[in-house]
Scaffold this active site. Structure first.
Site, PDB file in Angstrom:
ATOM      1  N   LYS A   1       1.369 -10.580  -4.992  1.00  0.00           N
ATOM      2  CA  LYS A   1       2.309  -9.820  -5.831  1.00  0.00           C
ATOM      3  C   LYS A   1       3.555  -9.509  -4.997  1.00  0.00           C
ATOM      4  O   LYS A   1       3.511  -8.706  -4.083  1.00  0.00           O
ATOM      5  CB  LYS A   1       1.658  -8.519  -6.311  1.00  0.00           C
ATOM      6  CG  LYS A   1       2.255  -8.117  -7.618  1.00  0.00           C
ATOM      7  CD  LYS A   1       2.927  -6.814  -7.817  1.00  0.00           C
ATOM      8  CE  LYS A   1       3.620  -5.959  -6.891  1.00  0.00           C
ATOM      9  NZ  LYS A   1       5.085  -5.909  -7.108  1.00  0.00           N
TER      10      LYS A   1
ATOM     11  N   GLU B   1       0.206  -2.902   6.746  1.00  0.00           N
ATOM     12  CA  GLU B   1       1.349  -2.939   7.678  1.00  0.00           C
ATOM     13  C   GLU B   1       2.391  -2.005   7.096  1.00  0.00           C
ATOM     14  O   GLU B   1       2.974  -2.306   6.044  1.00  0.00           O
ATOM     15  CB  GLU B   1       1.957  -4.348   7.716  1.00  0.00           C
ATOM     16  CG  GLU B   1       1.150  -5.361   8.452  1.00  0.00           C
ATOM     17  CD  GLU B   1       1.118  -5.082   9.926  1.00  0.00           C
ATOM     18  OE1 GLU B   1       2.040  -4.410  10.434  1.00  0.00           O
ATOM     19  OE2 GLU B   1       0.160  -5.498  10.557  1.00  0.00           O
TER      20      GLU B   1
ATOM     21  N   CYS C   1      11.281  -3.446   9.319  1.00  0.00           N
ATOM     22  CA  CYS C   1      10.218  -2.477   9.639  1.00  0.00           C
ATOM     23  C   CYS C   1      10.255  -2.059  11.093  1.00  0.00           C
ATOM     24  O   CYS C   1       9.984  -0.910  11.416  1.00  0.00           O
ATOM     25  CB  CYS C   1       8.859  -3.035   9.270  1.00  0.00           C
ATOM     26  SG  CYS C   1       8.490  -4.584  10.088  1.00  0.00           S
TER      27      CYS C   1
ATOM     28  N   GLU D   1      11.137   7.690   8.110  1.00  0.00           N
ATOM     29  CA  GLU D   1      11.766   6.382   8.070  1.00  0.00           C
ATOM     30  C   GLU D   1      12.899   6.359   7.044  1.00  0.00           C
ATOM     31  O   GLU D   1      12.675   6.701   5.880  1.00  0.00           O
ATOM     32  CB  GLU D   1      10.718   5.330   7.696  1.00  0.00           C
ATOM     33  CG  GLU D   1      11.269   3.922   7.722  1.00  0.00           C
ATOM     34  CD  GLU D   1      10.241   2.887   7.296  1.00  0.00           C
ATOM     35  OE1 GLU D   1       9.522   3.120   6.306  1.00  0.00           O
ATOM     36  OE2 GLU D   1      10.172   1.838   7.962  1.00  0.00           O
TER      37      GLU D   1
HETATM   38  P1  NAD Z   1       6.857  -0.272  -1.168  1.00  0.00           P
HETATM   39  O1  NAD Z   1       5.654   0.281  -0.503  1.00  0.00           O
HETATM   40  O2  NAD Z   1       7.600   0.563  -2.109  1.00  0.00           O
HETATM   41  O3  NAD Z   1       6.474  -1.595  -1.963  1.00  0.00           O
HETATM   42  C1  NAD Z   1       5.746  -2.632  -1.349  1.00  0.00           C
HETATM   43  C2  NAD Z   1       4.990  -3.405  -2.409  1.00  0.00           C
HETATM   44  O4  NAD Z   1       4.014  -2.557  -2.980  1.00  0.00           O
HETATM   45  C3  NAD Z   1       5.856  -3.917  -3.560  1.00  0.00           C
HETATM   46  O5  NAD Z   1       5.440  -5.201  -3.927  1.00  0.00           O
HETATM   47  C4  NAD Z   1       5.549  -2.920  -4.665  1.00  0.00           C
HETATM   48  O6  NAD Z   1       5.726  -3.444  -5.955  1.00  0.00           O
HETATM   49  C5  NAD Z   1       4.093  -2.633  -4.398  1.00  0.00           C
HETATM   50  N1  NAD Z   1       3.599  -1.394  -4.991  1.00  0.00           N
HETATM   51  C6  NAD Z   1       4.305  -0.253  -5.262  1.00  0.00           C
HETATM   52  N2  NAD Z   1       3.512   0.674  -5.848  1.00  0.00           N
HETATM   53  C7  NAD Z   1       2.284   0.124  -5.930  1.00  0.00           C
HETATM   54  C8  NAD Z   1       1.029   0.571  -6.444  1.00  0.00           C
HETATM   55  N3  NAD Z   1       0.877   1.789  -6.978  1.00  0.00           N
HETATM   56  N4  NAD Z   1      -0.024  -0.265  -6.372  1.00  0.00           N
HETATM   57  C9  NAD Z   1       0.082  -1.488  -5.811  1.00  0.00           C
HETATM   58  N5  NAD Z   1       1.239  -1.981  -5.347  1.00  0.00           N
HETATM   59  C10 NAD Z   1       2.332  -1.193  -5.395  1.00  0.00           C
HETATM   60  O7  NAD Z   1       7.774  -0.805   0.036  1.00  0.00           O
HETATM   61  P2  NAD Z   1       9.235  -1.463  -0.052  1.00  0.00           P
HETATM   62  O8  NAD Z   1      10.185  -0.380  -0.424  1.00  0.00           O
HETATM   63  O9  NAD Z   1       9.166  -2.702  -0.853  1.00  0.00           O
HETATM   64  O10 NAD Z   1       9.423  -1.875   1.476  1.00  0.00           O
HETATM   65  C11 NAD Z   1       9.839  -0.994   2.439  1.00  0.00           C
HETATM   66  C12 NAD Z   1       8.683  -0.496   3.272  1.00  0.00           C
HETATM   67  O11 NAD Z   1       7.926  -1.561   3.824  1.00  0.00           O
HETATM   68  C13 NAD Z   1       9.170   0.302   4.467  1.00  0.00           C
HETATM   69  O12 NAD Z   1       8.364   1.430   4.631  1.00  0.00           O
HETATM   70  C14 NAD Z   1       8.983  -0.661   5.622  1.00  0.00           C
HETATM   71  O13 NAD Z   1       8.882  -0.086   6.880  1.00  0.00           O
HETATM   72  C15 NAD Z   1       7.742  -1.369   5.229  1.00  0.00           C
HETATM   73  N6  NAD Z   1       7.629  -2.637   5.956  1.00  0.00           N
HETATM   74  C16 NAD Z   1       6.669  -2.753   6.944  1.00  0.00           C
HETATM   75  C17 NAD Z   1       6.558  -3.930   7.663  1.00  0.00           C
HETATM   76  C18 NAD Z   1       5.503  -4.079   8.747  1.00  0.00           C
HETATM   77  O14 NAD Z   1       5.244  -5.203   9.182  1.00  0.00           O
HETATM   78  N7  NAD Z   1       4.864  -3.034   9.212  1.00  0.00           N
HETATM   79  C19 NAD Z   1       7.400  -5.003   7.384  1.00  0.00           C
HETATM   80  C20 NAD Z   1       8.376  -4.837   6.389  1.00  0.00           C
HETATM   81  C21 NAD Z   1       8.460  -3.652   5.670  1.00  0.00           C
END
Ligand code: NAD
Length: 439
Positions: free
Chosen positions: A133, A209, A244, A343
């Site tokens: 997804k 992650e 990230c 963050e």
């Molecule tokens: P997010 O957590 O809002 O969304 C990530 C994914 O989760 C999306 O596909 C979203 O649709 C899905 N999602 C949202 N609500 C959900 C639910 N209730 N159930 C299941 N899936 C759901 O994150 P974002 O805003 O897309 O990305 C930014 C975040 O990702 C930041 O916190 C960043 O640090 C982190 N990030 C971490 C890494 C790493 O390797 N540690 C890498 C890149 C980004």
């Protein structure tokens, strides 16, 4: 989502991929890597139009690293052996490594193809079926990847990409009783929910992650302070800070504080914010309006708490209709301030001076996160000690960013509980089965 999971389960159970010869799986995944390379520009542009990353960075980080990741695990898949246990005579103990079944993958918008491939390549190489997804605002390059996978000969049903809202489609995947392992990259808030969904459904293993607030520690004895300033600016501001591992906290030794902040701000100001599709752009767009407003709120709150703006602080180029923000440097930030603890995921750098090595370590470790860090010094003992003492999944020394697929990426503390990349990540996609035989 239910139909996709059922298709993945059928494909796994009938063995069309899960029991295919390793040499065949290797060939298909190499072919997919060839197709990613042949379609690199289209994949990068699709991604940039979705998420706003500057194209220069996207070309390398997205199709470039995706192809490399598929090749890495294509080469690895026929080098995974089981074990023979050191048993007493008369007993044969074998440990088999088997694919886990159906893997659910949920990924964010900042580097969809790169992060998606970090999950897909090892999962598929191990023989699993996958349902992926993508994020709401960045699904096109992953949909294209699914087309390329079909063209490469991946059997139907083995890879399924389902778009939709996290709270609907993502939740359905995470709540599924037929998903064996869930791999996720994204925010801590959603990560927590996934653990709840797992507890409320089938106890599927969840590898998370999550975010970071990574400290970049600059000592006065850094080998080249000008270079440190330039690389540190890129380490926070590329992709508008939506990385990230971004070095979002700059810890500077007191004796060089003013000169270093000035040099870093000069390099940051020279970075061109602009059209993500322009090859000369260094900083692209913020992904969405909510994110941009959040970034600006962090700046307002930091000033209320006593920080000062050394550079930037505002939205720019509003007339283009895009979500652009100046690279922003906040000095006088205290470790307990909101902008030092949480963050931003935007182009905002929080600067804090430190007095000693112990002070630097204490400030570095003073958040709930532990994803990445940087240390700049020419003292070898100090470098090793900082690597040991800073709580992070990766510590860069005299550089920031750029570790390749041969090393793991994962966080400690609330930055996560699993690793992507390298052979360590491969283990997540296998189950162990023991055979205990009386001879
Ligand atoms: P997010 O957590 O809002 O969304 C990530 C994914 O989760 C999306 O596909 C979203 O649709 C899905 N999602 C949202 N609500 C959900 C639910 N209730 N159930 C299941 N899936 C759901 O994150 P974002 O805003 O897309 O990305 C930014 C975040 O990702 C930041 O916190 C960043 O640090 C982190 N990030 C971490 C890494 C790493 O390797 N540690 C890498 C890149 C980004």
């Amino acid at each position: 989502m239910d139909r996709a999971v059922a298709a993945a389960r059928r494909a796994f159970d009938d063995g069309r991929w899960s029991r295919a010869a390793p040499a065949y799986r290797k060939k298909v995944l190499h072919k997919l890597a060839d197709l990613i390379e042949a379609n690199a520009l289209e994949l990068a542009v699709l991604g940039v139009r979705d998420n706003g990353t500057e194209i220069g960075m996207a070309l390398k980080a997205e199709p470039g690293s995706a192809a490399g990741t598929f090749r890495y695990y294509a080469e690895a898949l026929d080098k995974v052996y089981g074990e023979i246990a050191p048993t007493a005579p008369g007993i044969l103990g074998l440990v088999h490594k088997e694919p886990v079944g159906v893997v659910g993958a949920i990924v964010p918008w900042n580097f969809p193809l790169m992060i998606g491939s970090w999950k897909l390549a090892p999962a598929l190489a191990a023989g699993n079926s996958v349902v992926l997804k993508p994020a709401e605002t960045a699904s096109l390059s992953l949909l294209k990847l699914a087309e390329l996978a079909a063209e490469a000969g991946l059997p139907d049903g083995v890879l399924n990409v389902v778009t939709g809202a996290g709270s609907v489609t993502g939740e359905a995947l995470a709540m599924s009783m037929d998903v064996d392992v869930l791999v996720f990259t994204g925010s801590g808030g959603v990560g927590r929910r996934l653990l709840e969904y797992s507890a409320r459904s089938n106890l599927k293993r969840c590898y998370l992650e999550l975010g970071g607030k990574s400290p970049n520690v600059v000592f006065a004895d850094a080998p080249d302070l000008e270079q440190a300033a330039k690389v540190s600016a890129a380490g926070i501001f590329r992709n508008a800070g939506q990385v990230c591992v971004a070095g979002s906290r700059l810890l500077v030794e007191e004796s060089i504080h003013d000169e270093f902040v000035e040099a870093l701000s000069r390099h940051a100001a020279a970075m061109k914010v602009g059209n993500p599709l322009d090859l000369t752009t260094n900083i692209g767009a913020v992904n969405n309006l909510t994110q941009l407003e959040g970034n600006l709120n962090f700046v307002t709150k930091a000033i209320e708490e006593g920080a000062e703006i050394a550079l930037g602080g505002s939205r720019i180029m509003q007339d283009t209709g895009g979500y652009f923000m100046e690279p922003t440097v906040l000095k006088g930030v205290k470790p307990e301030h909101n902008v030092a603890q949480n963050e931003v995921f935007g182009p905002v750098l929080a600067v804090t001076p430190f007095a000693s090595d112990e002070d630097a370590v204490a400030i570095a470790n003073s958040t709930k996160f532990g994803l990445a860090a940087g240390v700049w010094t020419s003292n070898l003992s100090r470098a090793h000690n900082m690597v040991r003492n800073i709580q992070a999944g990766v510590v860069h020394v005299n550089t920031y960013g750029g570790p390749d697929g041969t090393v793991p990426l994962g966080g400690v503390k609330q930055s996560g509980n699993g690793h992507d990349k390298s052979m360590h990540a491969f283990d997540k996609y296998f189950d162990l089965k023991t055979a205990w035989m009386q001879l």
